[in-house]
Motif scaffolding. Structure first.
Motif, PDB file in Angstrom:
ATOM      1  N   SER A  45      18.649 -80.113  39.284  1.00 33.73           N
ATOM      2  CA  SER A  45      18.930 -81.543  39.141  1.00 33.73           C
ATOM      3  C   SER A  45      19.454 -82.057  40.463  1.00 33.73           C
ATOM      4  O   SER A  45      20.254 -81.397  41.128  1.00 33.73           O
ATOM      5  CB  SER A  45      19.953 -81.804  38.022  1.00 33.73           C
ATOM      6  N   THR A  70       8.819 -88.393  32.151  1.00 36.73           N
ATOM      7  CA  THR A  70       9.043 -86.966  31.919  1.00 36.73           C
ATOM      8  C   THR A  70       7.731 -86.349  31.495  1.00 36.73           C
ATOM      9  O   THR A  70       7.119 -86.784  30.514  1.00 36.73           O
ATOM     10  CB  THR A  70      10.104 -86.718  30.832  1.00 36.73           C
ATOM     11  N   SER A  94       6.058 -82.817  30.240  1.00 36.60           N
ATOM     12  CA  SER A  94       6.407 -81.527  29.650  1.00 36.60           C
ATOM     13  C   SER A  94       5.118 -80.772  29.362  1.00 36.60           C
ATOM     14  O   SER A  94       4.167 -81.340  28.830  1.00 36.60           O
ATOM     15  CB  SER A  94       7.203 -81.738  28.357  1.00 36.60           C
ATOM     16  N   LEU A 120      21.144 -86.860  31.020  1.00 35.14           N
ATOM     17  CA  LEU A 120      19.868 -86.158  30.912  1.00 35.14           C
ATOM     18  C   LEU A 120      19.908 -84.741  31.454  1.00 35.14           C
ATOM     19  O   LEU A 120      19.054 -83.919  31.110  1.00 35.14           O
ATOM     20  CB  LEU A 120      18.777 -86.952  31.640  1.00 35.14           C
ATOM     21  N   THR A 141      14.604 -80.853  36.412  1.00 33.45           N
ATOM     22  CA  THR A 141      13.570 -79.952  35.915  1.00 33.45           C
ATOM     23  C   THR A 141      14.209 -78.872  35.053  1.00 33.45           C
ATOM     24  O   THR A 141      15.408 -78.589  35.165  1.00 33.45           O
ATOM     25  CB  THR A 141      12.812 -79.275  37.074  1.00 33.45           C
ATOM     26  N   THR A 186       2.717 -84.019  38.669  1.00 31.05           N
ATOM     27  CA  THR A 186       4.058 -84.597  38.784  1.00 31.05           C
ATOM     28  C   THR A 186       4.274 -85.221  40.154  1.00 31.05           C
ATOM     29  O   THR A 186       4.903 -86.284  40.273  1.00 31.05           O
ATOM     30  CB  THR A 186       5.139 -83.533  38.517  1.00 31.05           C
ATOM     31  N   PHE A 233       9.585 -78.837  31.941  1.00 32.76           N
ATOM     32  CA  PHE A 233       9.546 -80.290  32.044  1.00 32.76           C
ATOM     33  C   PHE A 233      10.000 -80.733  33.431  1.00 32.76           C
ATOM     34  O   PHE A 233      10.715 -80.016  34.144  1.00 32.76           O
ATOM     35  CB  PHE A 233      10.407 -80.963  30.969  1.00 32.76           C
ATOM     36  N   TYR A 234       9.564 -81.922  33.803  1.00 39.13           N
ATOM     37  CA  TYR A 234       9.910 -82.542  35.080  1.00 39.13           C
ATOM     38  C   TYR A 234      10.220 -84.006  34.791  1.00 39.13           C
ATOM     39  O   TYR A 234       9.376 -84.734  34.269  1.00 39.13           O
ATOM     40  CB  TYR A 234       8.731 -82.429  36.054  1.00 39.13           C
ATOM     41  N   THR A 235      11.427 -84.438  35.122  1.00 39.38           N
ATOM     42  CA  THR A 235      11.846 -85.824  34.913  1.00 39.38           C
ATOM     43  C   THR A 235      12.106 -86.487  36.255  1.00 39.38           C
ATOM     44  O   THR A 235      12.838 -85.946  37.090  1.00 39.38           O
ATOM     45  CB  THR A 235      13.122 -85.901  34.053  1.00 39.38           C
ATOM     46  N   TYR A 236      11.491 -87.653  36.457  1.00 35.17           N
ATOM     47  CA  TYR A 236      11.733 -88.462  37.651  1.00 35.17           C
ATOM     48  C   TYR A 236      12.169 -89.851  37.191  1.00 35.17           C
ATOM     49  O   TYR A 236      11.472 -90.498  36.403  1.00 35.17           O
ATOM     50  CB  TYR A 236      10.457 -88.567  38.500  1.00 35.17           C
ATOM     51  N   MET A 237      13.333 -90.285  37.644  1.00 33.28           N
ATOM     52  CA  MET A 237      13.835 -91.615  37.323  1.00 33.28           C
ATOM     53  C   MET A 237      14.207 -92.343  38.608  1.00 33.28           C
ATOM     54  O   MET A 237      14.897 -91.789  39.467  1.00 33.28           O
ATOM     55  CB  MET A 237      15.064 -91.538  36.412  1.00 33.28           C
ATOM     56  N   SER A 278       6.232 -89.050  28.696  1.00 31.65           N
ATOM     57  CA  SER A 278       6.919 -90.282  28.306  1.00 31.65           C
ATOM     58  C   SER A 278       7.097 -91.156  29.542  1.00 31.65           C
ATOM     59  O   SER A 278       7.470 -90.663  30.611  1.00 31.65           O
ATOM     60  CB  SER A 278       8.286 -89.982  27.677  1.00 31.65           C
TER      61      SER A 278
END
Length: 482
Positions: A182, A215, A217, A170, A192, A230, A200-204, A152
């Motif tokens: 986090s 994100t 996944s 989140l 993560t 990532t 999953f790995y989220t970067y904002m 996403s």
């Protein structure tokens, strides 16, 4: 005698082994010399080196801290594996070798640069790994039919939630979703974990709009590639400095992990220039009128009403001389349409109402309504294309509608008298001396753009509360990113 011969043999074998070791393992290259060579490169070569080392799996950090010990070791690892001169310095032909190796990774996953429609953020997307993509309220979603990988690319408005609150939201564990790591930093955060059996790995990253990031996944099938992907995608968000100068030896800094290890914290970045103004919807097809100085030279534009999701828009007509710009939303936007005054000319002293989004970083993001009068039928220097109005306006009101008591558009807010200039020239600060482009000028502009708008010759007088409610339906916050 026999014992002496055995000891001598062991000594000679140890000496031979040490000699071979010295031949096979090169001495540690000089860090400062390697750092100096790196700093003398062009920014393009530095960035190519970073992305190349990430693609080859030798580096798992972020571009921006320059030549750190980790970066140095990554180059040594690449040189060793490729049987190059292991000195930490990539000669031009060695950089070509690195680019060639990296291009195989890029080609394998068909990495494409994509821009977010609202924030303009850039993301490298491994397009050939996905079977479909579709837009959703926050951005774009990429998915595989086997559900082994999803991505996403999202943006979150600062009007909906603060950057720190978004991080807290989140990282909260929910059913079938756990967080293993986090980390919140001033300019970004990383989270993560696992969600329904997939990692999953989220970067904002914090941007003027609010937050923008991704994100990824994945299931077991993509465990090997996830770390590089990532790290590459997170690096694609980072602003690349226009120049880099030599610096003292860098100190390794703790930073959030990539999907498989630890990444370096990106440097504090200079945020892109951005601004905001007001506009109002004039057709059911999504045409929005505003000032040229609000949106005429923006690289990306978004429009939104309070409580709605921002929509990307573009300039389709502009008149810099009269300070008018016509926008067109990239997707349908619901809600009413403004009507222009059509009847007897507006007279001096007429009551007006202005609705807009002044000082969006300080005042309410839900909109602001003020009242006043038309105090003159001309602007400074008897400019007949303007009205002078007494309703107070602030930065952010520009491009907003000026309404009569029936709720019809009689003008477009454009400017206010420069208080510092007036103080210098007049030794006084005039109060509420503001200006609006006459509706007739705006209509001529729209006629030239072949846009059909609505005129209304009469209507019932409305209370200010009813006018504010009506204006809120067709007035938009216009976001600009340069």
């Amino acid at each position: 005698m026999e014992q002496y011969s055995l000891g001598l043999l062991i000594y000679r074998l140890a000496t031979l082994a040490l000699g071979l070791l010295l031949l096979v393992v090169p001495a540690r290259a000089d860090f400062l010399a390697a750092q100096s060579a790196y700093n003398s490169q062009t920014v393009d070569d530095q960035v190519s080196t970073t992305f190349g080392l990430v693609a080859t799996g030798d580096f798992n950090g972020f571009h921006g801290y320059g030549f750190t010990e980790r970066y140095y070791k990554a180059i040594l690892a690449f040189e060793t594996r490729e049987n190059l001169n292991v000195d930490g310095v990539l000669q031009p032909w060695e950089l070509v070798r690195l680019k060639d190796e990296a291009s195989k990774f890029f080609a394998r996953y068909e990495l494409q640069s994509r821009l977010h429609a609202v924030t303009g953020s850039k993301l490298y997307v491994p397009r050939n790994l996905f079977d479909k993509e579709f837009a959703y309220e926050k951005g774009v979603m990429f998915q595989r039919n086997d559900h082994e990988l999803s991505l996403s690319f999202a943006a979150h408005s600062r009007f909906d939630t603060s950057f720190s609150d978004l991080f807290e939201l989140l990282r909260q564990p929910v059913s079938d979703r756990s967080v293993s790591y986090s980390r919140l930093r001033p300019s970004f955060f990383v989270i993560t974990g696992e969600n329904k059996g997939r990692k999953f790995y989220t970067y904002m990253e914090q941007v003027p709009y609010g937050a923008s990031g991704f994100t990824l996944s994945w299931g077991l099938k993509f465990e090997g590639a996830a770390g590089r992907l990532t790290t590459l995608m997170a690096n694609s968000f980072l602003a690349i400095p226009s120049q880099q100068t030599p610096s003292a030896p860098s100190i390794e800094i703790e930073a959030p992990p990539s999907a498989s290890s630890v990444a370096q914290e990106p440097p504090k970045q200079e945020e892109p220039k951005s601004g905001a103004g007001t506009g109002f919807k004039i057709t059911s097809e999504g045409h929005i009128l505003t000032n040229f100085h609000v949106a005429g030279k923006c690289k990306s534009i978004s429009v939104r009403r309070p409580g709605t999701v921002p929509v990307a828009a573009r300039v389709i007509a502009g008149d810099e001389r009269n300070d008018l710009a016509l926008l067109k939303a990239d997707q349908p936007i619901e809600g009413p349409v403004a009507e222009f005054h059509d009847g007897a000319p507006v007279k001096a002293g007429a009551e007006i109402v202005i609705y807009g989004f002044p000082l969006t970083q300080l005042l309410s993001s839900s909109g602001n309504v003020v009242t006043g009068n038309v105090t003159s039928l001309a602007g400074i220097g008897d400019n007949s294309s303007l009205y002078q109005v007494s309703a107070p306006v602030q930065p952010g009101n520009s491009g907003g509608p000026v309404l009569d008591r029936e709720g019809r558009v009689v003008g477009v807010v454009v400017s206010k008298l420069d208080s510092l200039f007036a103080l210098k020239e007049l030794a006084d600060i005039p109060q509420n001396v503001n200006f609006a482009i006459k509706a007739s000028v705006a209509q001529n502009f729209l006629d030239g753009a072949n846009v059909a708008y609505i005129r209304q010759s009469n209507g019932a007088e409305l209370k200010t509360t009813a006018l504010a409610e009506k204006a809120q339906g067709f007035t938009y916050l216009v976001g600009c990113r340069n």
